[in-house]
Write an enzyme that holds these catalytic residues in place. Sequence first.
Site, PDB file in Angstrom:
ATOM      1  N   HIS A   1       7.944   0.730   0.055  1.00 54.11           N
ATOM      2  CA  HIS A   1       6.847   0.973  -0.886  1.00 54.11           C
ATOM      3  C   HIS A   1       7.276   0.844  -2.346  1.00 54.11           C
ATOM      4  O   HIS A   1       6.420   0.873  -3.241  1.00 54.11           O
ATOM      5  CB  HIS A   1       6.245   2.360  -0.674  1.00 54.11           C
ATOM      6  CG  HIS A   1       5.591   2.546   0.651  1.00 54.11           C
ATOM      7  ND1 HIS A   1       4.623   1.684   1.133  1.00 54.11           N
ATOM      8  CD2 HIS A   1       5.769   3.494   1.612  1.00 54.11           C
ATOM      9  CE1 HIS A   1       4.235   2.086   2.329  1.00 54.11           C
ATOM     10  NE2 HIS A   1       4.921   3.177   2.647  1.00 54.11           N
TER      11      HIS A   1
ATOM     12  N   ASP B   1       6.148  -1.056  10.146  1.00 51.23           N
ATOM     13  CA  ASP B   1       5.774   0.295   9.751  1.00 51.23           C
ATOM     14  C   ASP B   1       4.246   0.413   9.759  1.00 51.23           C
ATOM     15  O   ASP B   1       3.535  -0.557   9.484  1.00 51.23           O
ATOM     16  CB  ASP B   1       6.312   0.578   8.354  1.00 51.23           C
ATOM     17  CG  ASP B   1       6.219   2.041   7.943  1.00 51.23           C
ATOM     18  OD1 ASP B   1       7.250   2.725   7.976  1.00 51.23           O
ATOM     19  OD2 ASP B   1       5.115   2.490   7.560  1.00 51.23           O
TER      20      ASP B   1
ATOM     21  N   HIS C   1       2.368   1.928   7.656  1.00 50.88           N
ATOM     22  CA  HIS C   1       1.851   1.779   6.300  1.00 50.88           C
ATOM     23  C   HIS C   1       2.266   0.417   5.747  1.00 50.88           C
ATOM     24  O   HIS C   1       3.387  -0.046   5.984  1.00 50.88           O
ATOM     25  CB  HIS C   1       2.399   2.874   5.387  1.00 50.88           C
ATOM     26  CG  HIS C   1       2.057   4.262   5.835  1.00 50.88           C
ATOM     27  ND1 HIS C   1       2.904   5.016   6.622  1.00 50.88           N
ATOM     28  CD2 HIS C   1       0.944   5.014   5.625  1.00 50.88           C
ATOM     29  CE1 HIS C   1       2.334   6.188   6.870  1.00 50.88           C
ATOM     30  NE2 HIS C   1       1.154   6.212   6.280  1.00 50.88           N
TER      31      HIS C   1
ATOM     32  N   ASP D   1       6.346   4.983  12.540  1.00 49.82           N
ATOM     33  CA  ASP D   1       5.190   5.867  12.390  1.00 49.82           C
ATOM     34  C   ASP D   1       3.900   5.283  12.968  1.00 49.82           C
ATOM     35  O   ASP D   1       2.841   5.900  12.854  1.00 49.82           O
ATOM     36  CB  ASP D   1       4.989   6.269  10.927  1.00 49.82           C
ATOM     37  CG  ASP D   1       5.252   5.164   9.933  1.00 49.82           C
ATOM     38  OD1 ASP D   1       5.492   4.012  10.364  1.00 49.82           O
ATOM     39  OD2 ASP D   1       5.224   5.432   8.726  1.00 49.82           O
TER      40      ASP D   1
END
Length: 308
Positions: free
Chosen positions: A122, A159, A161, A243
């Site tokens: 990120h 991931d 996200h 996740d």
Amino acid sequence: MKTALVTHADCLEHETPEGHPERVARLEHVLHALAPLDLERVTAPMAAEDDILRIHPAAHLDMLRRTSPERGFARIDGDTFLSPGSLAAAFRAAGAAVRAVDMVLGGEAPNAFCAVRPPGHHAEHDTAMGFCLFGNAALAVKHALDHHGLSRVAVVDFDVHHGNGTQDLLWDEPRALVVTSQQMPLWPGSGRRDETGAHDNILNLPLDPGSGGAEMRAIYEREAFPRLRAFRPELIVVSAGFDAHQDDPLANLAWSTGDFAWITAELCKLAGALCGGRLVSTLEGGYDLNALAAACRAHVEELTKAVR
């Protein structure tokens, strides 16, 4: 040769406030799960400042150093914190990515997994966010391209996200292909199909909330794998977030541990066919401790199977 496990105890010194999902226990559980495996264990070096400057401006480093606290916590944004040990951990996480690339491209290891924190995907050009300080996967790509002289490197980010940082850092890099699947809608809100990069070098694969492994496998087989084959990377870098697991508390996908084994095995097959098996993986998210440990172990076991 064995799969390399690159890590450092400094990554356990990055502390976050009580109740924060990105906590020390994440890496403790991962390392415990990987302890029985027959791996080449490697100490992650500190990344050199020049390594960080491949992807982030000096002002970003200056901000982190200026903000780093002598005690307690410093808040960068709503969910990203620095503790006294955070910068050393971040330099080790970035250094692990560099060392793993050096090992795999130098013939010291067939593939590698970086068990590190803080995560990285990120972190944008000049913005630390989403628990991330440096763009570890993007750094691995740029190091392979600029230092080792490769012509084509692919990133695969599974991931839950969206890897907005990796996308931002490699948006203008024609030598990199970024393939990223993510739940949508979900924080950080990026990752739409029409975000394709300056050189049509980004493939975003949004996944509906509640979808599971069958939907993931179908979209990778239909879109991701053909795109990777057409690109013909000389190295594959994986942002390995766990996740999307059905037990994870921060999102709403329903992958099983077996799904993480499947996608890893398929990426290893592609690496074997396209780039001599050369693959570097680095830990991103995963916030249910037991699910993280099980899925991460399954991921690394598939890396080891690829070199037998």
